[in-house]
Scaffold this motif. Sequence first.
Motif, mmCIF file in Angstrom:
data_model
loop_
_atom_site.group_PDB
_atom_site.id
_atom_site.type_symbol
_atom_site.label_atom_id
_atom_site.label_comp_id
_atom_site.label_asym_id
_atom_site.label_seq_id
_atom_site.Cartn_x
_atom_site.Cartn_y
_atom_site.Cartn_z
ATOM 1 N N GLN A 117 36.752 35.450 51.661
ATOM 2 C CA GLN A 117 36.869 34.886 50.313
ATOM 3 C C GLN A 117 35.737 35.356 49.412
ATOM 4 O O GLN A 117 35.955 35.684 48.232
ATOM 5 C CB GLN A 117 36.862 33.345 50.377
ATOM 6 C CG GLN A 117 38.070 32.744 51.076
ATOM 7 C CD GLN A 117 39.290 32.673 50.194
ATOM 8 O OE1 GLN A 117 39.443 33.458 49.262
ATOM 9 N NE2 GLN A 117 40.196 31.748 50.486
ATOM 10 N N LEU A 118 34.528 35.419 49.950
ATOM 11 C CA LEU A 118 33.397 35.924 49.163
ATOM 12 C C LEU A 118 33.591 37.390 48.784
ATOM 13 O O LEU A 118 33.250 37.805 47.678
ATOM 14 C CB LEU A 118 32.091 35.752 49.944
ATOM 15 C CG LEU A 118 31.527 34.330 50.001
ATOM 16 C CD1 LEU A 118 30.384 34.244 51.005
ATOM 17 C CD2 LEU A 118 31.035 33.906 48.626
ATOM 18 N N VAL A 120 36.487 38.848 48.342
ATOM 19 C CA VAL A 120 37.514 38.856 47.298
ATOM 20 C C VAL A 120 36.892 38.553 45.937
ATOM 21 O O VAL A 120 37.170 39.231 44.936
ATOM 22 C CB VAL A 120 38.624 37.823 47.638
ATOM 23 C CG1 VAL A 120 39.507 37.557 46.428
ATOM 24 C CG2 VAL A 120 39.460 38.313 48.814
ATOM 25 N N HIS A 121 36.007 37.548 45.885
ATOM 26 C CA HIS A 121 35.369 37.190 44.611
ATOM 27 C C HIS A 121 34.387 38.261 44.139
ATOM 28 O O HIS A 121 34.295 38.538 42.946
ATOM 29 C CB HIS A 121 34.654 35.841 44.740
ATOM 30 C CG HIS A 121 35.596 34.679 44.833
ATOM 31 N ND1 HIS A 121 36.470 34.352 43.821
ATOM 32 C CD2 HIS A 121 35.811 33.787 45.828
ATOM 33 C CE1 HIS A 121 37.180 33.294 44.190
ATOM 34 N NE2 HIS A 121 36.811 32.935 45.398
ATOM 35 N N HIS A 124 36.610 41.454 43.284
ATOM 36 C CA HIS A 124 37.767 41.154 42.419
ATOM 37 C C HIS A 124 39.053 41.800 42.941
ATOM 38 O O HIS A 124 39.769 42.478 42.204
ATOM 39 C CB HIS A 124 37.505 41.617 40.981
ATOM 40 C CG HIS A 124 36.241 41.044 40.401
ATOM 41 N ND1 HIS A 124 36.110 39.710 40.078
ATOM 42 C CD2 HIS A 124 35.043 41.616 40.117
ATOM 43 C CE1 HIS A 124 34.893 39.489 39.600
ATOM 44 N NE2 HIS A 124 34.221 40.628 39.617
ATOM 45 N N ARG A 127 43.818 38.068 46.144
ATOM 46 C CA ARG A 127 43.443 36.880 46.920
ATOM 47 C C ARG A 127 44.183 36.852 48.265
ATOM 48 O O ARG A 127 45.222 37.483 48.425
ATOM 49 C CB ARG A 127 43.778 35.605 46.134
ATOM 50 C CG ARG A 127 42.919 35.434 44.901
ATOM 51 C CD ARG A 127 43.308 34.176 44.162
ATOM 52 N NE ARG A 127 42.465 34.007 42.992
ATOM 53 C CZ ARG A 127 41.304 33.365 43.007
ATOM 54 N NH1 ARG A 127 40.853 32.846 44.130
ATOM 55 N NH2 ARG A 127 40.582 33.240 41.899
#
Length: 197
Positions: A117-118, A120-121, A124, A127
């Motif tokens: 998840q990190l 992905v953030h 960018h 998801r």
Amino acid sequence: MLTIRRSNRIYKEAGSQPKSRWEASHHTVLVPESIREFFRCKILRPLLRLLRGGVTPRRLAWSLALGIVIGINPSVGITTVLVVMLAWAFGLNQIASQIGAHAMTPIHLLLFVPFIQLGVHLFHTNRLPLTRQQIEHLSHHPWRLIRDIWIWEWHALVVWGLVAAIAMPILAVYLRRALVLLMRRHRTLFRSRPALR
């Protein structure tokens, strides 16, 4: 007067017994005996054997820190090989590094998704598919699924590398202190005590 002193002593002894029993049962509830026995057999005793064998606390601390940070990496199936290669490359203790890596197995499973998840953030990217419809859609497009998994994986590894670069030296410092305290506590077990470096 003598009777009063005796009764006070009996009262104090009687009053202290329930407290010690409660403390013992309280510790048993907090940490089950099976976990404590696993910790003693699989972690504490092997580390004491390594310290008795002449491995310095500093080298042992860096070996454990390496194993710990590799043990939480967001990948599947390469942890043991990675530990062997990096411990050999940096001249660290293989046994201690493997102990550190395998002790992190439950935490590795917990941190797997947060690392992705990190990533992905940070980068960018798409998801993670968390709904049933998203998973079914990706299952009908296998090449896209493979590509997305590869992207998520290497982005998560970049995040893990940043975390590992910061966490490893800090872990090594605190682990060295803990190992020195462990040696002092079990001083009688050491015939020839290694240098506390």
